[in-house]
Design a protein around this motif. Structure first.
Motif, PDB file in Angstrom:
ATOM      1  N   PRO A   1       0.813  -1.222   0.000  1.00  0.00           N
ATOM      2  CA  PRO A   1       0.000   0.000   0.000  1.00  0.00           C
ATOM      3  C   PRO A   1       0.847   1.272   0.000  1.00  0.00           C
ATOM      4  O   PRO A   1       0.428   2.282  -0.573  1.00  0.00           O
ATOM      5  N   GLU A   2       2.026   1.216   0.604  1.00  0.00           N
ATOM      6  CA  GLU A   2       2.921   2.364   0.639  1.00  0.00           C
ATOM      7  C   GLU A   2       3.453   2.745  -0.737  1.00  0.00           C
ATOM      8  O   GLU A   2       4.009   3.832  -0.903  1.00  0.00           O
ATOM      9  N   ASP A   3       3.310   1.865  -1.716  1.00  0.00           N
ATOM     10  CA  ASP A   3       3.736   2.158  -3.076  1.00  0.00           C
ATOM     11  C   ASP A   3       2.713   2.985  -3.840  1.00  0.00           C
ATOM     12  O   ASP A   3       2.983   3.417  -4.966  1.00  0.00           O
ATOM     13  N   THR A   4       1.553   3.186  -3.266  1.00  0.00           N
ATOM     14  CA  THR A   4       0.511   3.970  -3.920  1.00  0.00           C
ATOM     15  C   THR A   4       1.008   5.383  -4.189  1.00  0.00           C
ATOM     16  O   THR A   4       1.437   6.085  -3.277  1.00  0.00           O
ATOM     17  N   ALA A   5       0.960   5.790  -5.445  1.00  0.00           N
ATOM     18  CA  ALA A   5       1.470   7.097  -5.842  1.00  0.00           C
ATOM     19  C   ALA A   5       1.220   7.300  -7.325  1.00  0.00           C
ATOM     20  O   ALA A   5       0.855   6.360  -8.044  1.00  0.00           O
ATOM     21  N   VAL A   6       1.436   8.516  -7.781  1.00  0.00           N
ATOM     22  CA  VAL A   6       1.533   8.773  -9.203  1.00  0.00           C
ATOM     23  C   VAL A   6       2.986   8.553  -9.594  1.00  0.00           C
ATOM     24  O   VAL A   6       3.888   9.116  -8.976  1.00  0.00           O
ATOM     25  N   TYR A   7       3.206   7.731 -10.593  1.00  0.00           N
ATOM     26  CA  TYR A   7       4.549   7.405 -11.044  1.00  0.00           C
ATOM     27  C   TYR A   7       4.871   8.160 -12.320  1.00  0.00           C
ATOM     28  O   TYR A   7       4.085   8.164 -13.268  1.00  0.00           O
ATOM     29  N   TYR A   8       6.030   8.801 -12.328  1.00  0.00           N
ATOM     30  CA  TYR A   8       6.478   9.607 -13.452  1.00  0.00           C
ATOM     31  C   TYR A   8       7.778   9.056 -14.024  1.00  0.00           C
ATOM     32  O   TYR A   8       8.659   8.656 -13.269  1.00  0.00           O
ATOM     33  N   CYS A   9       7.901   9.078 -15.322  1.00  0.00           N
ATOM     34  CA  CYS A   9       9.205   8.824 -15.917  1.00  0.00           C
ATOM     35  C   CYS A   9       9.837  10.154 -16.295  1.00  0.00           C
ATOM     36  O   CYS A   9       9.153  11.149 -16.524  1.00  0.00           O
ATOM     37  N   ALA A  10      11.157  10.172 -16.328  1.00  0.00           N
ATOM     38  CA  ALA A  10      11.897  11.387 -16.608  1.00  0.00           C
ATOM     39  C   ALA A  10      13.147  11.055 -17.404  1.00  0.00           C
ATOM     40  O   ALA A  10      13.666   9.941 -17.323  1.00  0.00           O
ATOM     41  N   ALA A  11      13.624  12.034 -18.165  1.00  0.00           N
ATOM     42  CA  ALA A  11      14.788  11.851 -19.014  1.00  0.00           C
ATOM     43  C   ALA A  11      15.859  12.882 -18.697  1.00  0.00           C
ATOM     44  O   ALA A  11      15.556  14.061 -18.481  1.00  0.00           O
ATOM     45  N   ASP A  12      17.098  12.437 -18.666  1.00  0.00           N
ATOM     46  CA  ASP A  12      18.254  13.286 -18.404  1.00  0.00           C
ATOM     47  C   ASP A  12      19.145  13.307 -19.637  1.00  0.00           C
ATOM     48  O   ASP A  12      19.542  12.244 -20.126  1.00  0.00           O
ATOM     49  N   LYS A  13      19.469  14.492 -20.123  1.00  0.00           N
ATOM     50  CA  LYS A  13      20.337  14.625 -21.287  1.00  0.00           C
ATOM     51  C   LYS A  13      21.694  13.953 -21.088  1.00  0.00           C
ATOM     52  O   LYS A  13      22.278  13.460 -22.048  1.00  0.00           O
ATOM     53  N   TYR A  14      22.190  13.971 -19.849  1.00  0.00           N
ATOM     54  CA  TYR A  14      23.426  13.267 -19.569  1.00  0.00           C
ATOM     55  C   TYR A  14      23.083  11.803 -19.314  1.00  0.00           C
ATOM     56  O   TYR A  14      22.525  11.448 -18.275  1.00  0.00           O
ATOM     57  N   GLY A  15      23.438  10.969 -20.264  1.00  0.00           N
ATOM     58  CA  GLY A  15      23.001   9.594 -20.217  1.00  0.00           C
ATOM     59  C   GLY A  15      23.918   8.623 -19.499  1.00  0.00           C
ATOM     60  O   GLY A  15      23.530   7.465 -19.285  1.00  0.00           O
ATOM     61  N   GLY A  16      25.099   9.059 -19.128  1.00  0.00           N
ATOM     62  CA  GLY A  16      26.059   8.178 -18.504  1.00  0.00           C
ATOM     63  C   GLY A  16      25.787   7.939 -17.033  1.00  0.00           C
ATOM     64  O   GLY A  16      24.820   8.428 -16.456  1.00  0.00           O
ATOM     65  N   THR A  17      26.666   7.176 -16.426  1.00  0.00           N
ATOM     66  CA  THR A  17      26.570   6.894 -15.001  1.00  0.00           C
ATOM     67  C   THR A  17      26.776   8.183 -14.199  1.00  0.00           C
ATOM     68  O   THR A  17      27.683   8.963 -14.481  1.00  0.00           O
ATOM     69  N   TYR A  18      25.945   8.399 -13.215  1.00  0.00           N
ATOM     70  CA  TYR A  18      26.007   9.603 -12.406  1.00  0.00           C
ATOM     71  C   TYR A  18      25.360   9.344 -11.058  1.00  0.00           C
ATOM     72  O   TYR A  18      24.651   8.338 -10.881  1.00  0.00           O
ATOM     73  N   SER A  19      25.590  10.281 -10.135  1.00  0.00           N
ATOM     74  CA  SER A  19      25.018  10.160  -8.802  1.00  0.00           C
ATOM     75  C   SER A  19      23.501   9.980  -8.854  1.00  0.00           C
ATOM     76  O   SER A  19      22.789  10.763  -9.489  1.00  0.00           O
ATOM     77  N   PHE A  20      23.013   8.981  -8.159  1.00  0.00           N
ATOM     78  CA  PHE A  20      21.594   8.677  -8.117  1.00  0.00           C
ATOM     79  C   PHE A  20      20.771   9.864  -7.600  1.00  0.00           C
ATOM     80  O   PHE A  20      19.700  10.179  -8.140  1.00  0.00           O
TER      81      PHE A  20
END
Length: 125
Positions: A88-107
């Motif tokens: 139940p704690e997972d209930t939320a609106v979920y969004y996807c997002a895109a970052d122009k910098y596609g490499g590995t980076y700080s979470f």
């Protein structure tokens, strides 16, 4: 110019599963890192998971580790979020997002340039 469209949300009983999809259009998808966020009622938006441009690096919030899996199919311009053992704690609106910098980076420090409209996930007890 970039458009992100999420789908796959819905109502599910606790312990069930859902698979969210996000289709990217307008630019070269394979050059972007992608992330999934969620926002529950009365709470701030939080990062759930992220994936680098080629899928070589992934990160997860502690609350979803072992239950959620992010993946991408660059040939289909799509990123997925497989959600298992939903709570139940997972209930939320979920969004996807895109970052122009596609490499590995700080979470936690990665900045996202484009956002989808969101898809509702409701988990009943």
């Amino acid at each position: 110019q970039v458009q992100l469209v999420e789908s796959g949300g819905g109502l599910v009983q606790a312990g069930g599963s859902l698979r969210l999809s996000c289709v990217f259009s307008g630019r070269t998808f394979s050059s972007y890192a992608m992330g999934w966020f969620r926002q529950a009622p009365g709470k701030e938006r939080e990062i759930v998971t992220a994936i680098s441009w080629n899928g070589g690096s992934t990160d997860y919030a502690d609350s979803v580790k072992g239950r959620f899996t992010i993946s991408r199919d660059n040939a289909k311009n799509t990123v997925y979020l497989q959600m298992n053992s939903l709570k139940p704690e997972d209930t939320a609106v979920y969004y996807c997002a895109a970052d122009k910098y596609g490499g590995t980076y700080s979470f936690f420090l990665r900045q996202y340039d484009y956002w989808g409209q969101g898809t509702q996930v409701t988990v009943s007890s």
